[in-house]
Motif scaffolding. Sequence first.
Motif, PDB file in Angstrom:
ATOM      1  N   ARG A   1       5.885   6.354  12.905  1.00  0.00           N
ATOM      2  CA  ARG A   1       5.858   6.127  11.461  1.00  0.00           C
ATOM      3  C   ARG A   1       4.450   5.813  10.972  1.00  0.00           C
ATOM      4  NH1 ARG A   1      11.326   2.521  10.967  1.00  0.00           N
ATOM      5  NH2 ARG A   1      12.783   4.270  10.979  1.00  0.00           N
ATOM      6  N   GLY A   2       3.695   5.070  11.761  1.00  0.00           N
ATOM      7  CA  GLY A   2       2.317   4.777  11.389  1.00  0.00           C
ATOM      8  C   GLY A   2       1.459   6.028  11.332  1.00  0.00           C
ATOM      9  N   LEU A   3       1.653   6.922  12.313  1.00  0.00           N
ATOM     10  CA  LEU A   3       0.907   8.184  12.312  1.00  0.00           C
ATOM     11  C   LEU A   3       1.273   9.035  11.097  1.00  0.00           C
ATOM     12  CD1 LEU A   3       1.011   9.088  16.091  1.00  0.00           C
ATOM     13  CD2 LEU A   3      -1.038   8.660  14.739  1.00  0.00           C
ATOM     14  N   LEU A   4       2.545   9.077  10.759  1.00  0.00           N
ATOM     15  CA  LEU A   4       2.949   9.849   9.575  1.00  0.00           C
ATOM     16  C   LEU A   4       2.372   9.246   8.305  1.00  0.00           C
ATOM     17  CD1 LEU A   4       6.660  10.746  10.337  1.00  0.00           C
ATOM     18  CD2 LEU A   4       4.605  12.125  10.648  1.00  0.00           C
ATOM     19  N   ARG A   5       2.301   7.935   8.238  1.00  0.00           N
ATOM     20  CA  ARG A   5       1.711   7.267   7.069  1.00  0.00           C
ATOM     21  C   ARG A   5       0.238   7.636   6.938  1.00  0.00           C
ATOM     22  NH1 ARG A   5       2.259   2.240   8.561  1.00  0.00           N
ATOM     23  NH2 ARG A   5       4.457   2.241   8.082  1.00  0.00           N
ATOM     24  N   GLU A   6      -0.482   7.638   8.059  1.00  0.00           N
ATOM     25  CA  GLU A   6      -1.903   7.998   8.008  1.00  0.00           C
ATOM     26  C   GLU A   6      -2.083   9.459   7.616  1.00  0.00           C
ATOM     27  OE1 GLU A   6      -4.460   5.928   8.145  1.00  0.00           O
ATOM     28  OE2 GLU A   6      -3.016   4.307   8.388  1.00  0.00           O
ATOM     29  N   LEU A   7      -1.185  10.347   8.074  1.00  0.00           N
ATOM     30  CA  LEU A   7      -1.253  11.750   7.654  1.00  0.00           C
ATOM     31  C   LEU A   7      -1.027  11.888   6.152  1.00  0.00           C
ATOM     32  CD1 LEU A   7       0.582  13.760  10.453  1.00  0.00           C
ATOM     33  CD2 LEU A   7      -1.843  13.787   9.891  1.00  0.00           C
ATOM     34  N   ARG A   8      -0.112  11.087   5.611  1.00  0.00           N
ATOM     35  CA  ARG A   8       0.107  11.120   4.162  1.00  0.00           C
ATOM     36  C   ARG A   8      -1.137  10.671   3.419  1.00  0.00           C
ATOM     37  NH1 ARG A   8       5.464   9.331   5.380  1.00  0.00           N
ATOM     38  NH2 ARG A   8       4.792   7.174   5.188  1.00  0.00           N
ATOM     39  N   TYR A   9      -1.807   9.626   3.913  1.00  0.00           N
ATOM     40  CA  TYR A   9      -3.042   9.166   3.268  1.00  0.00           C
ATOM     41  C   TYR A   9      -4.109  10.242   3.313  1.00  0.00           C
ATOM     42  CZ  TYR A   9      -1.395   4.308   3.123  1.00  0.00           C
ATOM     43  OH  TYR A   9      -0.701   3.169   2.867  1.00  0.00           O
ATOM     44  N   LEU A  10      -4.231  10.917   4.448  1.00  0.00           N
ATOM     45  CA  LEU A  10      -5.266  11.949   4.583  1.00  0.00           C
ATOM     46  C   LEU A  10      -5.000  13.136   3.667  1.00  0.00           C
ATOM     47  CD1 LEU A  10      -5.805  12.020   8.443  1.00  0.00           C
ATOM     48  CD2 LEU A  10      -7.401  11.213   6.721  1.00  0.00           C
ATOM     49  N   ASN A  11      -3.747  13.510   3.511  1.00  0.00           N
ATOM     50  CA  ASN A  11      -3.422  14.693   2.716  1.00  0.00           C
ATOM     51  C   ASN A  11      -3.185  14.376   1.249  1.00  0.00           C
ATOM     52  OD1 ASN A  11      -3.678  16.514   4.804  1.00  0.00           O
ATOM     53  ND2 ASN A  11      -1.612  16.128   5.520  1.00  0.00           N
ATOM     54  N   ALA A  12      -3.255  13.112   0.856  1.00  0.00           N
ATOM     55  CA  ALA A  12      -3.078  12.762  -0.554  1.00  0.00           C
ATOM     56  C   ALA A  12      -4.205  13.348  -1.405  1.00  0.00           C
ATOM     57  CB  ALA A  12      -3.019  11.251  -0.717  1.00  0.00           C
ATOM     58  N   ALA A  13      -5.389  13.445  -0.844  1.00  0.00           N
ATOM     59  CA  ALA A  13      -6.532  13.969  -1.600  1.00  0.00           C
ATOM     60  C   ALA A  13      -6.387  15.468  -1.860  1.00  0.00           C
ATOM     61  CB  ALA A  13      -7.824  13.692  -0.851  1.00  0.00           C
ATOM     62  N   THR A  14      -5.796  16.199  -0.915  1.00  0.00           N
ATOM     63  CA  THR A  14      -5.665  17.646  -1.082  1.00  0.00           C
ATOM     64  C   THR A  14      -4.461  18.020  -1.926  1.00  0.00           C
ATOM     65  OG1 THR A  14      -4.356  17.877   0.942  1.00  0.00           O
ATOM     66  CG2 THR A  14      -6.758  18.083   1.144  1.00  0.00           C
ATOM     67  N   GLY A  15      -3.477  17.127  -2.013  1.00  0.00           N
ATOM     68  CA  GLY A  15      -2.285  17.420  -2.793  1.00  0.00           C
ATOM     69  C   GLY A  15      -1.275  18.263  -2.035  1.00  0.00           C
ATOM     70  N   ARG A  16      -1.597  18.623  -0.811  1.00  0.00           N
ATOM     71  CA  ARG A  16      -0.704  19.431   0.015  1.00  0.00           C
ATOM     72  C   ARG A  16       0.232  18.512   0.791  1.00  0.00           C
ATOM     73  NH1 ARG A  16      -3.682  23.219   4.150  1.00  0.00           N
ATOM     74  NH2 ARG A  16      -2.785  21.762   5.592  1.00  0.00           N
ATOM     75  N   PRO A  17       1.508  18.848   0.928  1.00  0.00           N
ATOM     76  CA  PRO A  17       2.406  17.998   1.712  1.00  0.00           C
ATOM     77  C   PRO A  17       1.963  17.925   3.172  1.00  0.00           C
ATOM     78  CG  PRO A  17       3.635  19.672   0.494  1.00  0.00           C
ATOM     79  CD  PRO A  17       2.191  19.991   0.341  1.00  0.00           C
ATOM     80  N   TYR A  18       2.083  16.746   3.752  1.00  0.00           N
ATOM     81  CA  TYR A  18       1.605  16.554   5.113  1.00  0.00           C
ATOM     82  C   TYR A  18       2.458  17.313   6.125  1.00  0.00           C
ATOM     83  CZ  TYR A  18       5.371  13.170   5.915  1.00  0.00           C
ATOM     84  OH  TYR A  18       6.585  12.571   6.067  1.00  0.00           O
TER      85      TYR A  18
ATOM     86  N   ILE B   1     -10.727   4.292  10.495  1.00  0.00           N
ATOM     87  CA  ILE B   1     -11.580   5.183   9.706  1.00  0.00           C
ATOM     88  C   ILE B   1     -11.252   5.053   8.221  1.00  0.00           C
ATOM     89  CG2 ILE B   1     -12.035   7.613   9.174  1.00  0.00           C
ATOM     90  CD1 ILE B   1     -11.840   8.162  12.174  1.00  0.00           C
ATOM     91  N   ARG B   2      -9.950   5.029   7.885  1.00  0.00           N
ATOM     92  CA  ARG B   2      -9.549   4.906   6.484  1.00  0.00           C
ATOM     93  C   ARG B   2     -10.035   3.591   5.889  1.00  0.00           C
ATOM     94  NH1 ARG B   2      -5.178   2.394   4.541  1.00  0.00           N
ATOM     95  NH2 ARG B   2      -4.149   2.416   6.559  1.00  0.00           N
ATOM     96  N   GLU B   3      -9.890   2.501   6.632  1.00  0.00           N
ATOM     97  CA  GLU B   3     -10.330   1.206   6.124  1.00  0.00           C
ATOM     98  C   GLU B   3     -11.851   1.141   6.020  1.00  0.00           C
ATOM     99  OE1 GLU B   3      -8.514  -1.574   8.769  1.00  0.00           O
ATOM    100  OE2 GLU B   3      -6.528  -1.308   7.879  1.00  0.00           O
ATOM    101  N   HIS B   4     -12.555   1.786   6.957  1.00  0.00           N
ATOM    102  CA  HIS B   4     -14.014   1.812   6.894  1.00  0.00           C
ATOM    103  C   HIS B   4     -14.496   2.553   5.652  1.00  0.00           C
ATOM    104  CE1 HIS B   4     -18.209   2.397   7.979  1.00  0.00           C
ATOM    105  NE2 HIS B   4     -18.023   3.690   7.774  1.00  0.00           N
ATOM    106  N   VAL B   5     -13.872   3.684   5.373  1.00  0.00           N
ATOM    107  CA  VAL B   5     -14.269   4.464   4.190  1.00  0.00           C
ATOM    108  C   VAL B   5     -14.012   3.665   2.916  1.00  0.00           C
ATOM    109  CG1 VAL B   5     -13.692   6.524   2.830  1.00  0.00           C
ATOM    110  CG2 VAL B   5     -14.045   6.706   5.286  1.00  0.00           C
ATOM    111  N   ALA B   6     -12.881   2.971   2.861  1.00  0.00           N
ATOM    112  CA  ALA B   6     -12.572   2.165   1.673  1.00  0.00           C
ATOM    113  C   ALA B   6     -13.590   1.041   1.504  1.00  0.00           C
ATOM    114  CB  ALA B   6     -11.165   1.595   1.781  1.00  0.00           C
ATOM    115  N   LEU B   7     -13.942   0.357   2.583  1.00  0.00           N
ATOM    116  CA  LEU B   7     -14.939  -0.711   2.503  1.00  0.00           C
ATOM    117  C   LEU B   7     -16.313  -0.167   2.142  1.00  0.00           C
ATOM    118  CD1 LEU B   7     -13.976  -2.956   5.538  1.00  0.00           C
ATOM    119  CD2 LEU B   7     -13.823  -3.537   3.118  1.00  0.00           C
TER     120      LEU B   7
END
Length: 113
Positions: free
Chosen positions: A12-29, A73-79
């Motif tokens: 579930r954590g991996l799927l959540r991170e995939l959703r975060y990564l693909n939110a910018a492209t607008g394409r379903p993960y 990586i996601r948290e680093h980019v946000a910071l």
Amino acid sequence: MAALGSPLRTWRGLLRELRYLNAATGRPYRHTAAYRYLVKAFRAHRVTSEKLCRARHELHFQAATYLCLLRSIREHVALHQEFHGKGERSAEESAGLVGLKLPQQPGGKGWEP
């Protein structure tokens, strides 16, 4: 990473991170190659009737490691976006950051010597 937790939680954590990564492209993960690979790998290493399934534990450890990497990586980019310098600041802006005000010029609008 002391304890791995359950494989379902890692999944579930991996799927959540995939959703975060693909939110910018607008394409379903679910249409990405990473999602298809994860599904294939988790299905290939699911629990069988064997007492010790070493490959499943290895997959879970790798998945937890990748999850940690993606989250970091996601948290680093946000910071970085929040606290990255915005270039040269004026003296007024710098004084305002620490709660100070620069003294006003005598005479109101402008002071000529």
